[in-house]
Design an enzyme around this catalytic site. Structure first.
Site, PDB file in Angstrom:
ATOM      1  N   HIS A 174       0.870  -1.184   0.000  1.00  0.00           N
ATOM      2  CA  HIS A 174       0.000   0.000   0.000  1.00  0.00           C
ATOM      3  C   HIS A 174       0.904   1.229   0.000  1.00  0.00           C
ATOM      4  O   HIS A 174       1.598   1.491   0.980  1.00  0.00           O
ATOM      5  CB  HIS A 174      -0.921  -0.016   1.220  1.00  0.00           C
ATOM      6  CG  HIS A 174      -1.920  -1.127   1.172  1.00  0.00           C
ATOM      7  ND1 HIS A 174      -2.380  -1.759   2.311  1.00  0.00           N
ATOM      8  CD2 HIS A 174      -2.547  -1.722   0.126  1.00  0.00           C
ATOM      9  CE1 HIS A 174      -3.254  -2.691   1.965  1.00  0.00           C
ATOM     10  NE2 HIS A 174      -3.367  -2.688   0.642  1.00  0.00           N
ATOM     11  N   GLU A 177       1.673   3.910   2.800  1.00  0.00           N
ATOM     12  CA  GLU A 177       2.196   3.438   4.084  1.00  0.00           C
ATOM     13  C   GLU A 177       3.726   3.544   4.090  1.00  0.00           C
ATOM     14  O   GLU A 177       4.449   2.553   4.090  1.00  0.00           O
ATOM     15  CB  GLU A 177       1.687   2.021   4.341  1.00  0.00           C
ATOM     16  CG  GLU A 177       0.165   1.999   4.456  1.00  0.00           C
ATOM     17  CD  GLU A 177      -0.464   0.617   4.397  1.00  0.00           C
ATOM     18  OE1 GLU A 177       0.276  -0.385   4.477  1.00  0.00           O
ATOM     19  OE2 GLU A 177      -1.703   0.538   4.267  1.00  0.00           O
ATOM     20  N   HIS A 267       3.328  -3.130   6.851  1.00  0.00           N
ATOM     21  CA  HIS A 267       2.242  -2.197   6.538  1.00  0.00           C
ATOM     22  C   HIS A 267       2.138  -1.092   7.580  1.00  0.00           C
ATOM     23  O   HIS A 267       2.842  -1.089   8.590  1.00  0.00           O
ATOM     24  CB  HIS A 267       0.907  -2.948   6.492  1.00  0.00           C
ATOM     25  CG  HIS A 267       0.697  -3.751   5.255  1.00  0.00           C
ATOM     26  ND1 HIS A 267      -0.019  -3.305   4.173  1.00  0.00           N
ATOM     27  CD2 HIS A 267       1.117  -4.999   4.925  1.00  0.00           C
ATOM     28  CE1 HIS A 267      -0.043  -4.231   3.234  1.00  0.00           C
ATOM     29  NE2 HIS A 267       0.646  -5.279   3.662  1.00  0.00           N
ATOM     30  N   GLU A 343       1.876  -4.370  11.320  1.00  0.00           N
ATOM     31  CA  GLU A 343       1.244  -3.060  11.154  1.00  0.00           C
ATOM     32  C   GLU A 343       1.846  -2.048  12.117  1.00  0.00           C
ATOM     33  O   GLU A 343       2.022  -2.323  13.308  1.00  0.00           O
ATOM     34  CB  GLU A 343      -0.261  -3.155  11.413  1.00  0.00           C
ATOM     35  CG  GLU A 343      -1.015  -4.087  10.472  1.00  0.00           C
ATOM     36  CD  GLU A 343      -1.378  -3.452   9.143  1.00  0.00           C
ATOM     37  OE1 GLU A 343      -1.055  -2.261   8.944  1.00  0.00           O
ATOM     38  OE2 GLU A 343      -1.985  -4.146   8.306  1.00  0.00           O
TER      39      GLU A 343
END
Length: 383
Positions: A174, A177, A267, A343
């Site tokens: 992504h 990010e 991420h 994350e």
């Protein structure tokens, strides 16, 4: 004497830039909007430059479509970042009124940059690859091409011997990010330290396969989630194609050629102000061996650093209920390996808040170095 505010010039025609200028008639009250990804309705990432700020005055920037963004709940408690030199980034007072994100900037210099998170530029990426080859002892194992022809480099640290465990770490599927490539920089920095006993232990048993940026087109164009075709790469791992998602197609080809014993997909999460992992426990092939490895990773890393925790995160999947289009699930099932999504927050880390910087590139880099320590303690059990 009070100096009247001058007119502003706002631009985003640069690497990772994204903004639409709606109204600058009042330079102290500017109305803007975030542009969506190409061929996709997703938007959240912004990055723009302002010339003509009046030192000593507070300028207010209204991102008027924030409530329509992909993760509109993420704006609560969020503070934008700014920089005078594109090197040193700091948080600035911001608030969400239910419709707009309002950034309040007490100018000290006439020029500044604003962004959703500390950006990782393509120029810095190019230097990262050079440093990885010159100083970290990596080899450029293969190079894929994005939709628009940008390089996707696969680096390997290690000999490629058959007995070595294969640890894969990919980042920035992504593109908004950016903390993910800061993470990769921290990882490669630690690999430069040839005298590091933990790294020697890790590399005695494993080779590292690293893709620092999976989505260079999206990152360059200031996208939040998609490549130049409007494809969310982390929803393309079950049915990828060289036409629509060549980035994922390349990664899977290389994984199939070399094998995978552990997979980490790096991420950032817009809403959750913590660092956490999501596993592949919902996969049909998830076993007690993988559960034990996952628990070992999470337990060790949470004991090692206050920046990682195991309480907050995504709801765990029920057995057999995994979304197999995700990289974590697809790779874990295909190669019968421990597979985790890691994350990091866009906001601050509520476990260790820093009002000046929030979560930033420096902390992302340190987390990577701690992850390598954790991997060194469990590498022999990966097969």
């Amino acid at each position: 004497m009070t100096v009247a505010p001058s007119s502003l010039h706002i631009s985003s025609d640069f690497d990772s830039g994204n903004i639409q200028v709606l109204d600058t008639s009042n330079p102290l009250q500017v109305k803007l909007a975030i542009k969506p990804d190409t061929k996709s309705p997703h938007f959240q990432w912004f990055h723009f430059k302002v010339d003509g700020l009046t030192p000593g005055h507070t300028h207010h920037f209204q991102l008027s479509n924030a409530s329509q963004s992909s993760y509109n709940k993420a704006w609560d408690g969020y503070q934008a970042v700014a920089s005078y030199d594109q090197e040193n980034w700091f948080r600035v007072p911001s608030d969400f009124d239910g419709t707009s994100l309002n950034i309040h900037f007490a100018a000290e210099q006439p020029q500044a940059w604003f962004a959703y998170f500390e950006p990782y530029s393509r120029a810095r990426h190019d230097q990262l690859i050079k440093n990885a080859l010159q100083w970290s002892g990596c080899e450029l194992l293969a190079t894929g091409k994005s939709v628009e022809g940008r390089d996707i480099q696969l680096l390997r640290k290690g000999s490629g011997a058959s007995h070595k465990r294969k640890i894969w770490i990919i980042a920035q599927q992504h593109p908004g990010e950016h903390m993910a490539e800061w993470f990769m920089e921290g990882l490669l920095e630690r690999l430069e330290q040839g005298s590091d006993p933990q790294m020697r232990k890790l590399l005695d048993y494993a080779d590292l396969y690293l893709i620092p940026n999976m989505n260079p087109d999206g990152a360059f164009h200031g996208h939040l989630r998609t490549n130049a075709n409007g494809q969310d790469l982390n929803r393309a791992w079950q049915n990828t194609s060289p036409q629509v998602s060549p980035e994922v197609f390349f990664a899977l080809e290389q994984m199939s050629q070399y094998g995978v014993d552990l997979f980490l997909d790096i991420h950032g999460d817009e809403e959750i102000p913590y660092v956490f992992t999501a596993g592949c426990e919902g996969n049909p092939g998830y076993t007690q061996r993988l559960a034990t490895l996952e628990e070992r990773f999470r337990t060790h890393l949470s004991a090692l650093t206050k920046d990682f925790q195991t309480t907050h995160g995504y709801t765990r999947d029920e057995p057999g209920q995994a979304n197999m289009t995700l990289a974590c699930n697809s790779v874990g099932q295909r190669f019968d390996c421990l597979s985790l999504t890691l994350e990091m927050p866009f906001k601050d880390n509520n476990d260790a808040p820093d009002p000046q910087t929030g979560w930033d590139g420096k902390r992302s880099k340190q987390l990577a170095k701690d992850v390598l320590t954790t991997l060194s303690t469990m590498v022999r059990e990966l097969r």
